[in-house]
Enzyme design. Structure first.
Site, PDB file in Angstrom:
ATOM      1  N   LYS A 149       0.923  -1.353  -0.031  1.00 27.80           N
ATOM      2  CA  LYS A 149      -0.211  -0.077   0.014  1.00 27.80           C
ATOM      3  C   LYS A 149       0.864   1.330  -0.018  1.00 27.80           C
ATOM      4  O   LYS A 149       2.067   1.215   0.056  1.00 27.80           O
ATOM      5  CB  LYS A 149      -0.896   0.067   1.152  1.00 27.80           C
ATOM      6  CG  LYS A 149      -1.871  -1.318   1.208  1.00 27.80           C
ATOM      7  CD  LYS A 149      -3.049  -1.331   0.148  1.00 27.80           C
ATOM      8  CE  LYS A 149      -3.549  -2.676  -0.488  1.00 27.80           C
ATOM      9  NZ  LYS A 149      -4.410  -3.159   0.602  1.00 27.80           N
TER      10      LYS A 149
HETATM   11  C1  LIG Z   1      -5.509  -4.273   0.791  1.00 21.09           C
HETATM   12  C2  LIG Z   1      -6.962  -4.038   1.096  1.00 21.09           C
HETATM   13  C3  LIG Z   1      -7.832  -3.949   2.155  1.00 21.09           C
HETATM   14  C4  LIG Z   1      -7.202  -5.047   3.514  1.00 21.09           C
HETATM   15  O1  LIG Z   1      -6.029  -4.290   3.766  1.00 21.09           O
HETATM   16  P1  LIG Z   1      -5.255  -5.265   5.057  1.00 21.09           P
HETATM   17  O2  LIG Z   1      -4.406  -4.083   5.746  1.00 21.09           O
HETATM   18  O3  LIG Z   1      -4.343  -6.397   4.250  1.00 21.09           O
HETATM   19  O4  LIG Z   1      -6.116  -6.062   5.696  1.00 21.09           O
HETATM   20  C5  LIG Z   1      -9.241  -3.927   2.230  1.00 21.09           C
HETATM   21  N1  LIG Z   1      -9.739  -3.224   1.113  1.00 21.09           N
HETATM   22  C6  LIG Z   1      -9.115  -3.128  -0.008  1.00 21.09           C
HETATM   23  C7  LIG Z   1      -9.824  -2.286  -1.149  1.00 21.09           C
HETATM   24  C8  LIG Z   1      -7.729  -3.524  -0.129  1.00 21.09           C
HETATM   25  O5  LIG Z   1      -7.262  -3.216  -1.340  1.00 21.09           O
END
Ligand SMILES: *Cc1c(COP(=O)(O)O)cnc(C)c1O
Length: 385
Positions: A183
């Site tokens: 991210k």
């Molecule tokens: C990555 C992601 C999540 C989950 O994030 P985590 O921190 O891995 O739990 C939730 N929603 C979307 C749209 C994502 O891309």
């Protein structure tokens, strides 16, 4: 000649490493002063009253829905064009994820696709800001007000971004951010929930640490005491100081990272905008884009090869790509539990069929960007109908 371009590389600097070493040396590893600092910095960064640090965005979504009062038998409207985390948390509470189609131009949910799905059981809406471009929030918030629904935005892709000059993380009841390794900023695993509502923030703090009474992390500090009461059956979702040590410095670099991703996106837009074999990412009015993902749409009718074949060729030429997203209603679990079938959400299906996510991250070198551009151009030119 053949370069290797990973889909993503996290950008970890000396400050993160020094802070992490400091955490390890001072011996306080779980939730403590660094987590508190990260929460304070994050709340200030987006301009929200409260920020609650958690061990993933998935945990944050679950906690926020729980705090918003979603219970067994309720319905929560979410886009089918998202990652399963958005939907699975609804099922954790015994509630039903009600899938909505998205807009062809922005890949995002909007008020007109949500409204027909509202029933007396609907409790909340989870707009997802796909790729890092915010949904048109005002009509969604207005619709929610009219029907007395809660709005929890899945902002996993969306730090930093604005809508009509307002920062992400300040609209609706609560917003959830992800610090997963790919991210826009990362703590390895981690997440943050922001809200202006004191009641939600304190419920989430309590439930993130077993439903214990008081400020439970203090119990281990100098002024702590051994006594606690279990007030609710909570969860174990707190962030560690190990993760927060990274987060504090990643957040300080967030705008710098964004400028670099924006430059990559501009180079891609300039190169691919002129081709008739693909469509560059949509840019919606009133929003800035975090450029977490660069989603190129192939114009399949202009191509003799399918999307999967094109991805395979790009892979052979050293470019790692991804596909965002396989719609939720394509997955066996959603089909089995809720009766969804392929064919129900034509817009999401059309987007999915032609979608390619290209590498975009701050440490991409100019030569890497040029190589991606040349290789994609060449591959599409060879694949013309
Ligand atoms: C990555 C992601 C999540 C989950 O994030 P985590 O921190 O891995 O739990 C939730 N929603 C979307 C749209 C994502 O891309």
């Amino acid at each position: 000649m053949n370069r290797k371009i990973p889909f993503h590389i996290p950008s970890i600097g000396e400050e993160e490493i020094a802070e992490l070493v400091d955490t390890l040396r001072n011996g306080w590893l779980t939730t403590g002063p660094k987590t508190k600092q990260f929460e304070k910095d994050f709340a200030a960064f987006v301009g929200a009253k409260h920020a609650v640090a958690v061990n993933s965005a998935t945990s944050g979504l679950h906690l926020a829905l729980e705090a918003l009062g979603v219970r067994a038998g309720d319905e929560v409207i979410i886009p089918t064009y998202t990652f399963t985390a958005t939907g699975e948390v609804v099922t954790y509470l015994g509630a039903r994820p009600v899938l909505a189609d998205v807009r062809r131009d922005t890949f995002n949910l909007d008020a007109t696709t949500i409204e027909p799905l509202i029933t007396p059981r609907t409790k909340a809406i989870i707009p997802v800001h796909v790729a890092g471009q915010m949904c048109d929030m005002d009509p969604i918030l207005e619709l929610a007000r009219r029907h007395d629904l809660r709005v929890l935005d899945d902002a996993a892709h969306t730090l930093p971004a604005t809508y009509k000059g307002r920062s992400v993380g300040t609209m609706g009841d609560a917003s959830v951010f992800s610090f997963y390794a790919t991210k826009t900023i990362t703590t390895g695993e981690g997440g943050m929930v922001t809200t202006d509502r004191e009641d939600l923030a304190s419920r989430m703090r309590q439930m993130s640490l077993h439903g214990l009474s008081g400020n439970a992390w203090n119990r281990y500090g100098d002024k702590g005491s051994w006594y606690y009461e279990v007030l609710e059956f909570g969860f174990k979702y707190n962030m560690t100081d190990i993760a927060a040590a990274l987060g504090i410095h990643q957040l300080r670099r967030c705008d710098g990272f964004w400028k670099k991703r924006r430059d990559v996106a501009s180079a891609y837009n300039a190169a691919f905008g002129a081709l008739d074999t693909c469509v560059t990412p949509p840019l919606a009015e009133h929003t800035t884009h975090s450029w977490h993902l660069y989603i190129l749409q192939l114009r399949l009718e202009a191509l003799s090869k399918g999307r999967d074949e094109i991805l395979r060729i790009l892979g052979e030429r050293g470019i790692r790509t991804s596909v965002h997203f396989i719609p939720l209603h394509f997955h066996p679990a959603y089909q089995r539990a809720f009766g969804y079938t392929v064919g129900m959400f034509p817009v999401s299906e059309e987007i999915f069929a032609g979608t390619v996510s290209l590498p975009i991250y701050p440490d991409m070198k100019e030569e890497d960007v040029a190589y991606v551009i040349d290789t994609v151009r060449e591959t599409l030119a060879e694949s013309r109908r």
